[in-house]
Enzyme design. Sequence first.
Site, PDB file in Angstrom:
ATOM      1  N   HIS A   1       0.828  -1.211   0.000  1.00 51.57           N
ATOM      2  CA  HIS A   1       0.000   0.000   0.000  1.00 51.57           C
ATOM      3  C   HIS A   1       0.871   1.273   0.000  1.00 51.57           C
ATOM      4  CE1 HIS A   1      -3.489  -2.537   0.962  1.00 51.57           C
ATOM      5  NE2 HIS A   1      -2.675  -3.145   1.808  1.00 51.57           N
TER       6      HIS A   1
ATOM      7  N   SER B   1      15.449  20.187 -16.971  1.00 53.08           N
ATOM      8  CA  SER B   1      14.337  21.103 -17.198  1.00 53.08           C
ATOM      9  C   SER B   1      14.837  22.321 -17.974  1.00 53.08           C
ATOM     10  CB  SER B   1      13.744  21.555 -15.865  1.00 53.08           C
ATOM     11  OG  SER B   1      12.891  22.665 -16.034  1.00 53.08           O
TER      12      SER B   1
ATOM     13  N   LYS C   1      16.824  20.456 -11.791  1.00 52.84           N
ATOM     14  CA  LYS C   1      16.020  19.256 -12.017  1.00 52.84           C
ATOM     15  C   LYS C   1      16.827  18.128 -12.648  1.00 52.84           C
ATOM     16  CE  LYS C   1      12.338  18.531 -11.442  1.00 52.84           C
ATOM     17  NZ  LYS C   1      11.192  18.800 -12.327  1.00 52.84           N
TER      18      LYS C   1
ATOM     19  N   GLU D   1       9.759   7.328 -17.050  1.00 53.01           N
ATOM     20  CA  GLU D   1       8.417   7.854 -17.333  1.00 53.01           C
ATOM     21  C   GLU D   1       7.951   7.453 -18.725  1.00 53.01           C
ATOM     22  OE1 GLU D   1       8.895  11.758 -14.416  1.00 53.01           O
ATOM     23  OE2 GLU D   1       9.005  11.991 -16.592  1.00 53.01           O
TER      24      GLU D   1
END
Length: 454
Positions: free
Chosen positions: A157, A278, A284, A291
Amino acid sequence: ECNKLWGGRFSEATDTSLEKLNSSINFDKRMYAEDIEGSKAYAEALKKIKLLNDEETGLICDGLDKIKIEWDKNMFVTKDGDEDIHTANERRLKEIIGEPATKLHVGRSRNDQVVTDMKLWLRTHLKELDNTVKSLVKVIVNRSANEIDIMMPGYTHLQRAQPVRWSHYLLSHGWNLKKDCDRLDDILKLINVMPLGSGALAGNPFSVDRSALATSLGFQSVTQNSMQAVGDRDFIAEFLFWASMVGIHLSRLAEDLILYSSKEFEFVTIDDSYSTGSSLMPQKRNPDSLELIRGIGGSLFGQCCSFMMVLKSLPSTYNKDLQYDKEAMFTTFDKLRSILEVATGTVKTLKINQDKCKNALSFEMLATDVAYYLVRKGVAFREAHYVAGRVVAEAERKGVSICDLTLEELKNISPSFGIDIGKVWNYENSIEQYQAVGGTAKTSVLKQIELLEN
C-alpha cells in the site's frame, strides 16, 4: 484495373481516396523477406505437382532472390498500384522474368499468403524480444548477486511494511520477466502452424503437399481448416496481450524506480545517460527514461484492446479489417523493443544508495516480528497479532519507538515477553528468519539468483 491482381472484373478505376486507404505497402513492406521466402517455397511445391517446370521454378526463385537484394539495399522502387507487399513483389518479379511470374500465384490467395508472412515475421522477431527480455533479467540477476547485503524497506500500500533485501526486491521484477519469457513458448506453438495452402477460404485444389511445404518453411504442422486459417489472428492477439503484460511489468518497475529516485526516498540515483533536465529549473534531474517506459507500457495495452475490438465483430474467414493487424504487430514490436532496451540500460547504470535504504528502516517495521516472537513462546497467532498491535499503540502513545519500551511496559501488555525480546530489534535477524523458498533470507535469494541464471 488490369494492372491489379484482382482487376479483371472491374471496368472503372478505384477512387483515389479508397486507393490510399486500401494500400498497406507502407507498413507491410517490412515483411518483404518473409513474403519472398514463402513464395520460393511455394514455387518448389508447385514444381513437385508439375504446375511449374524446372526452368520456370529456377527463374522464379532467382528473380525473387534479386528482388530481396533490392529490398536489402533499399533499392526497391514501389509504384502506383503496389497496394501491398505481395502485389509489389509479384509486379517486380514479372518485370524481371516475364510470363513465368504469372504462374506463381496459382492456388494461392493473399489471404493465406499474408497470414503466413506474418507468422514467419513474428516467429523471427519474437526470438529477438525474448533475448532482449533475458538481457534485462541478466542485469537484474547480476545486480542482485553483487548487492545482496543491502537492506531496504519493503512496501505494501506504499507504506513501509517489513525489511527486505534490495536483491529480493529486484528479483521480484526478474521473476515477472521470467514468466513473460515462459509465455512466449505458448505463442510460438500458435505461430508454428502453417496456413499456406488454404487459398482464399476453401483450400488448395491442386494437391499441394502442405506438410512438405510446412517443413521447408520451418513450421511444425499445418492448419486443418482453411476457413479458420485465413481468418485466424489469435496469434496476433496473443502477442499483443503478451506485449501488454511485459509493458505492465516494465511500467511497475519504472514506477518503483521513479519513486525511489525522488528526493523523498533517494534509494537510487538514475544515471545521467538515462535522465533529462528542465528548460526552466536548472536543478532538475528528471527520470524521463522511466516515465517513457511507464507511458508506452499503457499504449501497448491500447494496441491490444483496439485490435481485440476489431476481431470481435468480424464474420468468418478473411475481412479487410484485418489489414490493420500488421500495423498493430509492428507498432507493438517497435515500442516494446525500445522500452526493453531503455529499461535494461537504466537498471544497469543506476546507483543504489545503501545508506539511504538502511536509514529508511524503522523498528516499527518489526511489529510482525514481535508477533512471531510471541508465537514462538506458545501464544496463538491471532492473540500474538493483537498483543503486537497493543505494543505499537503504546509506543505511539508514549511517542517512542517500539524498541524503546521497557521490559516492564511490555510485560504489562503480555506476560509472555522476556529479556530475549531484545534480539527482535535487529533488521538482519528479521530478514534472515524468512528461510522458506521464496523468502528474503540470503540463502533464498541466492537460490533465486541460481534459478534465474539458468
